[in-house]
Design an enzyme around this catalytic site. Structure first.
Site, PDB file in Angstrom:
ATOM      1  N   GLY A  12     -32.534 -21.059  -4.237  1.00 55.59           N
ATOM      2  CA  GLY A  12     -32.862 -19.703  -4.679  1.00 55.59           C
ATOM      3  C   GLY A  12     -33.259 -18.748  -3.569  1.00 55.59           C
ATOM      4  O   GLY A  12     -33.931 -17.749  -3.830  1.00 55.59           O
ATOM      5  N   SER A  13     -32.802 -18.996  -2.321  1.00 56.00           N
ATOM      6  CA  SER A  13     -33.205 -18.063  -1.253  1.00 56.00           C
ATOM      7  C   SER A  13     -32.595 -16.681  -1.499  1.00 56.00           C
ATOM      8  O   SER A  13     -33.234 -15.663  -1.227  1.00 56.00           O
ATOM      9  CB  SER A  13     -32.815 -18.596   0.132  1.00 56.00           C
ATOM     10  OG  SER A  13     -31.420 -18.550   0.333  1.00 56.00           O
ATOM     11  N   ASN A  14     -31.385 -16.630  -2.028  1.00 55.93           N
ATOM     12  CA  ASN A  14     -30.803 -15.317  -2.363  1.00 55.93           C
ATOM     13  C   ASN A  14     -31.553 -14.665  -3.519  1.00 55.93           C
ATOM     14  O   ASN A  14     -31.809 -13.459  -3.495  1.00 55.93           O
ATOM     15  CB  ASN A  14     -29.320 -15.455  -2.715  1.00 55.93           C
ATOM     16  CG  ASN A  14     -28.441 -15.523  -1.481  1.00 55.93           C
ATOM     17  OD1 ASN A  14     -28.199 -14.515  -0.827  1.00 55.93           O
ATOM     18  ND2 ASN A  14     -27.992 -16.723  -1.134  1.00 55.93           N
ATOM     19  N   LEU A  85     -23.588 -22.793 -10.024  1.00 56.04           N
ATOM     20  CA  LEU A  85     -22.452 -23.681  -9.777  1.00 56.04           C
ATOM     21  C   LEU A  85     -21.628 -24.029 -11.010  1.00 56.04           C
ATOM     22  O   LEU A  85     -20.715 -24.833 -10.929  1.00 56.04           O
ATOM     23  CB  LEU A  85     -22.934 -24.953  -9.071  1.00 56.04           C
ATOM     24  CG  LEU A  85     -23.646 -24.677  -7.737  1.00 56.04           C
ATOM     25  CD1 LEU A  85     -24.026 -25.973  -7.043  1.00 56.04           C
ATOM     26  CD2 LEU A  85     -22.803 -23.797  -6.808  1.00 56.04           C
ATOM     27  N   ILE A  88     -18.218 -19.503 -15.288  1.00 54.49           N
ATOM     28  CA  ILE A  88     -18.729 -18.612 -16.332  1.00 54.49           C
ATOM     29  C   ILE A  88     -17.745 -18.609 -17.506  1.00 54.49           C
ATOM     30  O   ILE A  88     -16.567 -18.291 -17.336  1.00 54.49           O
ATOM     31  CB  ILE A  88     -18.902 -17.190 -15.758  1.00 54.49           C
ATOM     32  CG1 ILE A  88     -19.960 -17.195 -14.636  1.00 54.49           C
ATOM     33  CG2 ILE A  88     -19.306 -16.201 -16.839  1.00 54.49           C
ATOM     34  CD1 ILE A  88     -21.329 -17.697 -15.043  1.00 54.49           C
ATOM     35  N   ASN A 102     -20.684 -12.176  -8.171  1.00 54.16           N
ATOM     36  CA  ASN A 102     -20.914 -13.482  -7.541  1.00 54.16           C
ATOM     37  C   ASN A 102     -20.924 -13.317  -6.034  1.00 54.16           C
ATOM     38  O   ASN A 102     -20.275 -12.412  -5.497  1.00 54.16           O
ATOM     39  CB  ASN A 102     -19.785 -14.452  -7.923  1.00 54.16           C
ATOM     40  CG  ASN A 102     -19.972 -15.840  -7.322  1.00 54.16           C
ATOM     41  OD1 ASN A 102     -21.091 -16.372  -7.295  1.00 54.16           O
ATOM     42  ND2 ASN A 102     -18.900 -16.428  -6.828  1.00 54.16           N
ATOM     43  N   HIS A 104     -19.981 -15.571  -2.622  1.00 53.20           N
ATOM     44  CA  HIS A 104     -19.330 -16.802  -2.179  1.00 53.20           C
ATOM     45  C   HIS A 104     -19.502 -16.919  -0.668  1.00 53.20           C
ATOM     46  O   HIS A 104     -19.298 -15.939   0.062  1.00 53.20           O
ATOM     47  CB  HIS A 104     -17.834 -16.758  -2.553  1.00 53.20           C
ATOM     48  CG  HIS A 104     -17.162 -18.067  -2.287  1.00 53.20           C
ATOM     49  ND1 HIS A 104     -17.302 -19.153  -3.111  1.00 53.20           N
ATOM     50  CD2 HIS A 104     -16.387 -18.468  -1.256  1.00 53.20           C
ATOM     51  CE1 HIS A 104     -16.624 -20.173  -2.605  1.00 53.20           C
ATOM     52  NE2 HIS A 104     -16.065 -19.787  -1.481  1.00 53.20           N
ATOM     53  N   ASP A 145     -13.943 -17.914  -8.428  1.00 51.74           N
ATOM     54  CA  ASP A 145     -13.854 -17.180  -7.159  1.00 51.74           C
ATOM     55  C   ASP A 145     -12.635 -16.258  -7.090  1.00 51.74           C
ATOM     56  O   ASP A 145     -11.980 -16.157  -6.043  1.00 51.74           O
ATOM     57  CB  ASP A 145     -13.790 -18.178  -5.983  1.00 51.74           C
ATOM     58  CG  ASP A 145     -15.009 -19.081  -5.946  1.00 51.74           C
ATOM     59  OD1 ASP A 145     -16.092 -18.607  -6.308  1.00 51.74           O
ATOM     60  OD2 ASP A 145     -14.859 -20.251  -5.564  1.00 51.74           O
ATOM     61  N   GLU A 174     -25.851 -13.227   3.836  1.00 47.82           N
ATOM     62  CA  GLU A 174     -26.079 -13.056   2.393  1.00 47.82           C
ATOM     63  C   GLU A 174     -27.373 -12.299   2.122  1.00 47.82           C
ATOM     64  O   GLU A 174     -27.409 -11.367   1.315  1.00 47.82           O
ATOM     65  CB  GLU A 174     -26.121 -14.431   1.704  1.00 47.82           C
ATOM     66  CG  GLU A 174     -24.778 -15.130   1.739  1.00 47.82           C
ATOM     67  CD  GLU A 174     -24.768 -16.461   1.009  1.00 47.82           C
ATOM     68  OE1 GLU A 174     -23.699 -16.857   0.528  1.00 47.82           O
ATOM     69  OE2 GLU A 174     -25.819 -17.121   0.922  1.00 47.82           O
TER      70      GLU A 174
HETATM   71  C1  GAR Z   1     -25.302 -19.491  -1.173  1.00 51.35           C
HETATM   72  O1  GAR Z   1     -24.878 -19.690   0.146  1.00 51.35           O
HETATM   73  C2  GAR Z   1     -24.158 -19.038  -2.048  1.00 51.35           C
HETATM   74  O2  GAR Z   1     -23.204 -18.278  -1.362  1.00 51.35           O
HETATM   75  C3  GAR Z   1     -23.564 -20.359  -2.466  1.00 51.35           C
HETATM   76  O3  GAR Z   1     -24.670 -21.164  -2.729  1.00 51.35           O
HETATM   77  C4  GAR Z   1     -25.718 -20.814  -1.821  1.00 51.35           C
HETATM   78  C5  GAR Z   1     -27.020 -20.720  -2.587  1.00 51.35           C
HETATM   79  O4  GAR Z   1     -28.113 -20.626  -1.720  1.00 51.35           O
HETATM   80  N1  GAR Z   1     -22.694 -20.192  -3.621  1.00 51.35           N
HETATM   81  C6  GAR Z   1     -21.586 -20.890  -3.792  1.00 51.35           C
HETATM   82  O5  GAR Z   1     -21.209 -21.743  -3.007  1.00 51.35           O
HETATM   83  C7  GAR Z   1     -20.802 -20.534  -5.053  1.00 51.35           C
HETATM   84  N2  GAR Z   1     -19.462 -21.038  -4.975  1.00 51.35           N
HETATM   85  P1  GAR Z   1     -29.547 -20.198  -2.254  1.00 51.35           P
HETATM   86  O6  GAR Z   1     -29.886 -21.081  -3.460  1.00 51.35           O
HETATM   87  O7  GAR Z   1     -30.477 -20.459  -1.107  1.00 51.35           O
HETATM   88  O8  GAR Z   1     -29.481 -18.752  -2.629  1.00 51.35           O
END
Ligand code: GAR
Length: 196
Positions: A12-14, A85, A88, A102, A104, A145, A174
């Site tokens: 969940g850093s994003n 993951l 949808i 989303n 990616h 995607d 990101e």
């Molecule tokens: C992120 O890098 C995002 O781009 C990726 O999962 C990571 C989640 O990081 N998403 C995918 O690969 C979707 N196909 P986070 O939990 O630290 O935000």
């Protein structure tokens, strides 16, 4: 007020950066975290931030629509996938047309599709010997995607980079761009009234 639901499966850093970005924002707020993994880091972020967290399970998500009613009840009008993951389901795409984004961790259309997530992407990019990678922010449609691309940012890959160091570069991109692009996209879309 526009109300975002963040869907996430992992650390969940994003999600954290998005919450930070919109804290105190005059017209956009994060109203809900949706998670499919009990115990994922993002559930602790929701708790710490005092944001309601909806845990979903497979059967209800893919074959039911109670969670769509719940999103509506909570007045969610945008959905942001931040490391979510599961695919949808089309019922959700149709309930939120042009309102699901989303992120990616690669330059789509390269390295997209089923099984291409997180470190799997970075390992594939390094194994291919690519000299650059990046991030893609796009609308979500019924295919993995695949929806229309809104934004991409790039980073160089050095000889010494590993999947782990590339993952760090991608996360920085990101964190820098995703909250801003979400804000811009919502402001642009907000003009389209009566979408329900
Ligand atoms: C992120 O890098 C995002 O781009 C990726 O999962 C990571 C989640 O990081 N998403 C995918 O690969 C979707 N196909 P986070 O939990 O630290 O935000």
């Amino acid at each position: 007020m526009h109300c975002i639901a963040i869907f996430a499966s992992g650390a969940g850093s994003n999600a954290q950066k998005i919450i930070d970005h919109f804290r105190g924002h005059p017209s956009i707020k994060v109203g809900l975290i949706v998670c499919n993994k009990p115990g994922a880091g993002v559930t602790r972020i929701a708790e710490k931030e005092g944001i309601p967290c909806l845990l979903i399970e497979k059967e209800g998500f893919f074959n039911g629509d109670t969670y769509i009613k719940e999103l509506r009840q909570r007045k969610i009008d945008f959905i942001v996938l931040a490391g979510f993951l599961w695919k949808i389901p089309s019922a959700l795409v149709q309930a939120y047309p042009g309102r699901i984004l989303n992120i990616h961790p690669a330059l789509l259309p390269k390295y997209g599709g089923k099984g291409m997530y997180g470190m799997h992407v970075h390992r594939a990019v390094i194994a291919a010997g690519d000299r650059e990678s990046g991030i893609t922010i796009h609308y979500v449609d019924e295919l993995y995607d695949h929806g229309q691309i809104i934004f991409q940012a790039r980073c160089a890959i050095e000889e010494t980079d590993t999947p782990e160091t590339l993952a760090e570069k991608i996360h920085s991109l990101e964190h820098e761009w995703f909250p801003k692009v979400i804000g811009q996209t919502i402001e642009r879309t907000a003009d389209l009234q009566n979408w329900r």
